[in-house]
Write a protein that holds these residues in place. Structure first.
Motif, PDB file in Angstrom:
ATOM      1  N   LEU A  16      42.273  32.506  40.195  1.00  0.00           N
ATOM      2  CA  LEU A  16      43.488  32.870  39.141  1.00  0.00           C
ATOM      3  C   LEU A  16      44.437  31.612  39.605  1.00  0.00           C
ATOM      4  O   LEU A  16      44.993  31.811  40.718  1.00  0.00           O
ATOM      5  N   ASN A  54      33.202  33.181  43.387  1.00  0.00           N
ATOM      6  CA  ASN A  54      34.674  32.919  43.432  1.00  0.00           C
ATOM      7  C   ASN A  54      35.093  32.676  42.304  1.00  0.00           C
ATOM      8  O   ASN A  54      35.153  31.508  41.625  1.00  0.00           O
ATOM      9  N   THR A  55      35.830  33.583  41.445  1.00  0.00           N
ATOM     10  CA  THR A  55      36.805  33.339  40.328  1.00  0.00           C
ATOM     11  C   THR A  55      37.978  32.910  40.772  1.00  0.00           C
ATOM     12  O   THR A  55      38.312  33.416  41.715  1.00  0.00           O
ATOM     13  N   LEU A 114      44.299  31.223  43.204  1.00  0.00           N
ATOM     14  CA  LEU A 114      44.010  32.365  44.296  1.00  0.00           C
ATOM     15  C   LEU A 114      42.572  32.679  43.985  1.00  0.00           C
ATOM     16  O   LEU A 114      42.240  33.296  42.833  1.00  0.00           O
ATOM     17  N   LEU A 154      39.160  34.936  43.700  1.00  0.00           N
ATOM     18  CA  LEU A 154      39.253  36.378  43.373  1.00  0.00           C
ATOM     19  C   LEU A 154      37.472  36.485  43.394  1.00  0.00           C
ATOM     20  O   LEU A 154      36.966  35.674  42.939  1.00  0.00           O
ATOM     21  N   HIS A 155      37.045  37.803  44.307  1.00  0.00           N
ATOM     22  CA  HIS A 155      35.613  37.743  44.238  1.00  0.00           C
ATOM     23  C   HIS A 155      35.186  38.696  42.894  1.00  0.00           C
ATOM     24  O   HIS A 155      34.929  39.747  42.954  1.00  0.00           O
ATOM     25  N   LEU A 156      34.554  37.939  42.082  1.00  0.00           N
ATOM     26  CA  LEU A 156      34.328  38.832  40.696  1.00  0.00           C
ATOM     27  C   LEU A 156      33.009  37.868  40.208  1.00  0.00           C
ATOM     28  O   LEU A 156      32.790  36.886  40.381  1.00  0.00           O
ATOM     29  N   TYR A 177      42.397  35.107  54.223  1.00  0.00           N
ATOM     30  CA  TYR A 177      42.649  34.801  52.880  1.00  0.00           C
ATOM     31  C   TYR A 177      43.549  33.627  52.431  1.00  0.00           C
ATOM     32  O   TYR A 177      43.380  32.990  51.415  1.00  0.00           O
TER      33      TYR A 177
END
Length: 423
Positions: A382, A379-380, A371, A373-375, A335
């Protein structure tokens, strides 16, 4: 997939409600002059890189700094970007210190492709903000030197200008893109200067209000030269259209006299304000889609702009920005290697002319992270940015400011346009 869209649409509606109620994100006495504190067009990720963007092309970010970059959006993506700021400002003048804390809802934008060569971006962004509240007390005396009390002057200002815009980016050739971003600019700024003698309860208020309903437009071009298999260099050019604003400027005096309300001398002037022609050029070097290094230069011709119909009220403003972004491995399992690490710096002079001197020079240093994010099956991102900004007055013993800003941006990136196959 439908539920994902419902969640995203709900977020957009909530963001719109927040925007409608957004307050001024500054508390600086310098915003008493001109149109206030000018907002950059870059979002949280660009701010971490010192605000560079003229030559930056990234299919995973919304870039309104150069509308030609809108054409870089890929065919499957629908992007929605929303951001806010938290600010703490430390002021110092003649040994006196003060602190102010503010927050603001900064922007909303969405971007997607209309055609294989054409991308579109819709956005709500600030153009400028005004916010200050301070006072000064002056002793007064009779002719024989005995004290007659004092007079307190209170200065207050609030408001700003915002813009709704539509941007189009068109890929003319594989390595050449052009773009335009145009929209509606509106808003109002209120100024008050109240005088209160200590010897009575009477008060006199001189007020001003600037109301704007106009337009704004800028144009951009980007050319990418492939250096080798993995590296390329992009040059970007931007021109912002300067023009007279459709505006109303109201001035007047009101107050109390023996507890009775008094209103006198209200006057209105039309179309006495403007915004400048803006020129920008930038370079961005990209290596293996992991490293981006950018350098921008901006010139805003404020000296040609009128203030309440008057000439020679502003200075030309120039700005130099430099920034870097490094992502070790966008597809790695580690990550920490998928995080985008950013840093930048910028320097500019002020467009303001104060009553006795020029406005302060501004130096900003920034760093931040993107950063993943898996939403919503994609990949979203932040984006978190920290900024330190120093405003240095042009003469000694004037107000200086050290500003600390945290910018937060959330970029949703969904596969809305993927064609699913059932075997």
């Amino acid at each position: 997939m439908l539920s994902n869209k419902k969640v995203l649409i709900s977020a957009m509606m909530m963001a719109g409600a927040l925007t409608a109620n957004a307050q001024s994100g500054t508390n600086s006495p310098y915003t008493r002059y001109g149109l206030g504190d000018l907002a950059g067009r870059g979002f949280a990720g660009h701010a971490a890189m010192g605000g560079v963007g003229y030559g930056v092309r990234n299919s995973n970010q919304v870039n309104l700094i150069n509308p030609a970059a809108i054409s870089s959006v890929d065919s499957l993506s629908f992007m929605f970007d929303v951001g806010m700021s938290l600010r703490s400002s430390n002021y110092k003048e003649n040994g006196i210190k003060n602190n102010a804390k503010n927050s603001s809802f900064d922007y909303i934008a969405m971007q997607f492709r209309l055609h294989k060569r054409l991308g579109i971006a819709l956005s709500f962004t600030p153009y400028s903000t005004t916010g200050y509240n301070f006072n000064s007390t002056t002793p007064i005396s009779y002719k024989d030197g005995t004290s007659a009390g004092s007079t307190t002057n209170t200065f207050y200002g609030d408001g700003g200008l915002q813009q709704f815009s539509v941007g189009l980016g068109f890929k003319v050739l594989k390595n050449l893109s052009v773009g335009v971003n145009a929209g509606y600019m509106y808003g109002s700024i209120d100024y008050q200067a109240a005088t209160s003698p200590s010897s009575s309860s009477d008060q006199t208020i001189n007020y001003r209000n600037l109301s704007v309903n106009s337009y704004n437009a800028n144009f951009g071009i980007q050319y990418t030269q492939q250096l080798n298999k993995n590296d390329n260099l992009t040059v970007g050019l931007v021109y912002g259209l300067g023009h007279k604003l459709n505006s109303t400027y109201t001035t007047g005096t009101q107050g109390t006299d023996n507890s009775s309300f008094v209103q006198t001398n209200e006057n209105k002037e039309e179309d006495g304000f403007g915004i400048p022609h803006t020129f920008g050029v930038g370079l961005a070097y990209n290596k293996k889609k992991n490293l981006t290094v950018g350098l921008d230069y901006t010139l805003e011709k404020w000296s040609k702009v009128k203030y309440n119909g008057l000439d020679n009220q502003y200075n030309d403003m120039s700005k130099v920005s430099a920034g870097i972004e490094y992502t070790p491995n966008t597809l790695g399992r580690n990550y920490l290697k998928r995080i985008s690490y950013r840093a930048g710096v910028y320097y500019n002079n002020s467009y303001l002319k104060l009553p006795t001197c020029d406005g302060p020079k501004e130096l900003g240093v920034s760093a931040g992270f993107g950063l993943p994010l898996h939403l919503f099956q994609r990949n979203t991102m932040l984006n978190i940015t920290g900024q330190y900004v120093h405003l240095k007055p042009s003469v000694s013993n004037m107000l200086s400011e050290n500003r600390f800003v945290i910018k937060l941006g959330l970029t949703f990136n969904e596969h809305w346009f993927m064609k699913w196959k059932v075997n």
